[in-house]
Design a protein around this motif. Structure first.
Motif, PDB file in Angstrom:
ATOM      1  N   SER A  30       0.811  -1.210   0.000  1.00  0.00           N
ATOM      2  CA  SER A  30       0.000   0.000   0.000  1.00  0.00           C
ATOM      3  C   SER A  30       0.852   1.271   0.000  1.00  0.00           C
ATOM      4  CB  SER A  30      -0.941   0.009   1.206  1.00  0.00           C
ATOM      5  OG  SER A  30      -0.195  -0.002   2.408  1.00  0.00           O
ATOM      6  N   THR A  31       2.114   1.176   0.367  1.00  0.00           N
ATOM      7  CA  THR A  31       2.965   2.370   0.448  1.00  0.00           C
ATOM      8  C   THR A  31       4.022   2.424  -0.645  1.00  0.00           C
ATOM      9  OG1 THR A  31       4.493   1.285   1.978  1.00  0.00           O
ATOM     10  CG2 THR A  31       2.647   2.526   2.937  1.00  0.00           C
ATOM     11  N   HIS A  32       4.088   1.414  -1.468  1.00  0.00           N
ATOM     12  CA  HIS A  32       5.071   1.369  -2.533  1.00  0.00           C
ATOM     13  C   HIS A  32       4.397   1.458  -3.896  1.00  0.00           C
ATOM     14  CE1 HIS A  32       7.659  -0.072   0.680  1.00  0.00           C
ATOM     15  NE2 HIS A  32       8.692  -0.007  -0.115  1.00  0.00           N
ATOM     16  N   VAL A  33       5.142   1.901  -4.868  1.00  0.00           N
ATOM     17  CA  VAL A  33       4.725   1.792  -6.252  1.00  0.00           C
ATOM     18  C   VAL A  33       5.132   0.397  -6.708  1.00  0.00           C
ATOM     19  CG1 VAL A  33       4.987   2.672  -8.595  1.00  0.00           C
ATOM     20  CG2 VAL A  33       5.056   4.246  -6.647  1.00  0.00           C
ATOM     21  N   VAL A  34       4.196  -0.358  -7.246  1.00  0.00           N
ATOM     22  CA  VAL A  34       4.493  -1.721  -7.688  1.00  0.00           C
ATOM     23  C   VAL A  34       4.209  -1.849  -9.181  1.00  0.00           C
ATOM     24  CG1 VAL A  34       4.150  -2.778  -5.444  1.00  0.00           C
ATOM     25  CG2 VAL A  34       2.199  -2.458  -6.960  1.00  0.00           C
ATOM     26  N   ALA A  35       4.937  -2.716  -9.814  1.00  0.00           N
ATOM     27  CA  ALA A  35       4.801  -2.869 -11.253  1.00  0.00           C
ATOM     28  C   ALA A  35       5.139  -4.285 -11.675  1.00  0.00           C
ATOM     29  CB  ALA A  35       5.705  -1.883 -11.984  1.00  0.00           C
ATOM     30  N   TRP A  36       4.640  -4.643 -12.825  1.00  0.00           N
ATOM     31  CA  TRP A  36       5.013  -5.883 -13.481  1.00  0.00           C
ATOM     32  C   TRP A  36       5.807  -5.540 -14.737  1.00  0.00           C
ATOM     33  CZ3 TRP A  36       4.507 -10.749 -11.679  1.00  0.00           C
ATOM     34  CH2 TRP A  36       3.621 -10.965 -10.606  1.00  0.00           C
ATOM     35  N   PHE A  37       6.911  -6.227 -14.890  1.00  0.00           N
ATOM     36  CA  PHE A  37       7.754  -6.121 -16.071  1.00  0.00           C
ATOM     37  C   PHE A  37       7.779  -7.491 -16.741  1.00  0.00           C
ATOM     38  CE2 PHE A  37      10.258  -2.120 -15.492  1.00  0.00           C
ATOM     39  CZ  PHE A  37       9.798  -1.757 -14.233  1.00  0.00           C
ATOM     40  N   ARG A  38       8.223  -7.506 -17.982  1.00  0.00           N
ATOM     41  CA  ARG A  38       8.469  -8.781 -18.639  1.00  0.00           C
ATOM     42  C   ARG A  38       9.662  -8.641 -19.578  1.00  0.00           C
ATOM     43  NH1 ARG A  38       3.198  -9.377 -22.663  1.00  0.00           N
ATOM     44  NH2 ARG A  38       3.791  -7.750 -24.174  1.00  0.00           N
ATOM     45  N   GLN A  39      10.309  -9.769 -19.804  1.00  0.00           N
ATOM     46  CA  GLN A  39      11.442  -9.791 -20.719  1.00  0.00           C
ATOM     47  C   GLN A  39      11.353 -11.032 -21.579  1.00  0.00           C
ATOM     48  OE1 GLN A  39      15.356  -9.505 -18.925  1.00  0.00           O
ATOM     49  NE2 GLN A  39      16.205  -8.710 -20.828  1.00  0.00           N
ATOM     50  N   ALA A  40      11.175 -10.798 -22.857  1.00  0.00           N
ATOM     51  CA  ALA A  40      11.121 -11.880 -23.824  1.00  0.00           C
ATOM     52  C   ALA A  40      12.539 -12.187 -24.321  1.00  0.00           C
ATOM     53  CB  ALA A  40      10.220 -11.500 -24.987  1.00  0.00           C
ATOM     54  N   PRO A  41      12.766 -13.387 -24.836  1.00  0.00           N
ATOM     55  CA  PRO A  41      14.113 -13.739 -25.322  1.00  0.00           C
ATOM     56  C   PRO A  41      14.601 -12.760 -26.373  1.00  0.00           C
ATOM     57  CG  PRO A  41      12.735 -15.681 -25.181  1.00  0.00           C
ATOM     58  CD  PRO A  41      11.833 -14.513 -24.918  1.00  0.00           C
ATOM     59  N   GLY A  42      15.799 -12.230 -26.156  1.00  0.00           N
ATOM     60  CA  GLY A  42      16.393 -11.316 -27.116  1.00  0.00           C
ATOM     61  C   GLY A  42      15.851  -9.903 -27.072  1.00  0.00           C
ATOM     62  N   SER A  85      -6.810 -13.537 -22.563  1.00  0.00           N
ATOM     63  CA  SER A  85      -6.610 -13.540 -24.015  1.00  0.00           C
ATOM     64  C   SER A  85      -5.134 -13.563 -24.372  1.00  0.00           C
ATOM     65  CB  SER A  85      -7.293 -12.314 -24.639  1.00  0.00           C
ATOM     66  OG  SER A  85      -8.667 -12.297 -24.332  1.00  0.00           O
ATOM     67  N   LEU A  86      -4.419 -14.478 -23.778  1.00  0.00           N
ATOM     68  CA  LEU A  86      -2.973 -14.523 -23.970  1.00  0.00           C
ATOM     69  C   LEU A  86      -2.605 -14.863 -25.404  1.00  0.00           C
ATOM     70  CD1 LEU A  86      -2.022 -16.151 -20.592  1.00  0.00           C
ATOM     71  CD2 LEU A  86      -1.105 -13.996 -21.454  1.00  0.00           C
ATOM     72  N   LYS A  87      -1.500 -14.271 -25.851  1.00  0.00           N
ATOM     73  CA  LYS A  87      -0.997 -14.451 -27.201  1.00  0.00           C
ATOM     74  C   LYS A  87       0.430 -15.000 -27.146  1.00  0.00           C
ATOM     75  CE  LYS A  87      -3.462 -10.229 -28.544  1.00  0.00           C
ATOM     76  NZ  LYS A  87      -3.317  -8.870 -29.146  1.00  0.00           N
ATOM     77  N   PRO A  88       0.889 -15.629 -28.203  1.00  0.00           N
ATOM     78  CA  PRO A  88       2.273 -16.130 -28.206  1.00  0.00           C
ATOM     79  C   PRO A  88       3.292 -15.028 -27.922  1.00  0.00           C
ATOM     80  CG  PRO A  88       1.042 -17.116 -29.985  1.00  0.00           C
ATOM     81  CD  PRO A  88       0.138 -16.093 -29.380  1.00  0.00           C
ATOM     82  N   GLU A  89       3.006 -13.809 -28.346  1.00  0.00           N
ATOM     83  CA  GLU A  89       3.935 -12.708 -28.101  1.00  0.00           C
ATOM     84  C   GLU A  89       3.972 -12.270 -26.644  1.00  0.00           C
ATOM     85  OE1 GLU A  89       1.523 -12.857 -30.422  1.00  0.00           O
ATOM     86  OE2 GLU A  89       0.575 -10.881 -30.722  1.00  0.00           O
ATOM     87  N   ASP A  90       3.108 -12.830 -25.816  1.00  0.00           N
ATOM     88  CA  ASP A  90       3.180 -12.564 -24.377  1.00  0.00           C
ATOM     89  C   ASP A  90       4.196 -13.473 -23.683  1.00  0.00           C
ATOM     90  OD1 ASP A  90      -0.376 -12.163 -24.434  1.00  0.00           O
ATOM     91  OD2 ASP A  90       1.126 -10.566 -24.327  1.00  0.00           O
ATOM     92  N   THR A  91       4.749 -14.412 -24.421  1.00  0.00           N
ATOM     93  CA  THR A  91       5.745 -15.308 -23.848  1.00  0.00           C
ATOM     94  C   THR A  91       6.952 -14.522 -23.357  1.00  0.00           C
ATOM     95  OG1 THR A  91       5.073 -17.183 -25.213  1.00  0.00           O
ATOM     96  CG2 THR A  91       7.324 -17.208 -24.350  1.00  0.00           C
ATOM     97  N   ALA A  92       7.286 -14.697 -22.080  1.00  0.00           N
ATOM     98  CA  ALA A  92       8.378 -13.939 -21.473  1.00  0.00           C
ATOM     99  C   ALA A  92       8.556 -14.392 -20.030  1.00  0.00           C
ATOM    100  CB  ALA A  92       8.075 -12.438 -21.495  1.00  0.00           C
ATOM    101  N   VAL A  93       9.613 -13.907 -19.422  1.00  0.00           N
ATOM    102  CA  VAL A  93       9.759 -14.018 -17.977  1.00  0.00           C
ATOM    103  C   VAL A  93       9.136 -12.761 -17.383  1.00  0.00           C
ATOM    104  CG1 VAL A  93      11.331 -14.211 -16.023  1.00  0.00           C
ATOM    105  CG2 VAL A  93      11.865 -15.384 -18.179  1.00  0.00           C
TER     106      VAL A  93
END
Length: 119
Positions: A30-42, A85-93
């Protein structure tokens, strides 16, 4: 020391849904800014969803807008990323990250969870 642990990744098919979780210890969502990141190969790591403390503001990158939702449960000190509605381009860590509001960079990171979307 703030620590973040992600879970919920996996292998799914195009059009499926997944919900990622990020449990925060040593701090409060509640006191921090939180985010989701992703990294796809390459590719470079990209920020895809942000939740500003209080939940008054959310940000989504265009590629996930309308499909992904970031939310938090203060009682569980957990941040979620609902992915539809996931897509193949959503593949990532996928990584959960947090920072104090007064800081410009994210200084707390989880270990990442793999999401693979098959066509």
């Amino acid at each position: 020391q703030v620590q973040l642990v992600e879970s919920g990744g996996g292998l799914v098919q195009t059009g499926d849904s997944l919900k990622l979780s990020c449990v925060v210890t040593g701090g409060t969502v509640s006191t921090h800014v939180v985010a989701w990141f992703r990294q796809a190969p390459g590719k470079e790591r990209e920020r895809i969803a942000t939740l500003v403390r209080g939940g008054t503001f959310t940000f989504y990158t265009d590629s996930v807008k309308g499909r992904f939702t970031i939310a938090r449960d203060n009682a569980k000190n957990t941040v979620y990323l609902q992915m539809n509605s996931l897509k193949p381009e959503d593949t990532a860590v996928y990584y959960c990250a947090a920072r104090e509001p007064e800081k410009s960079g994210y200084n707390y990171w989880g270990q990442g969870t793999q999401v693979t979307v098959s066509s």
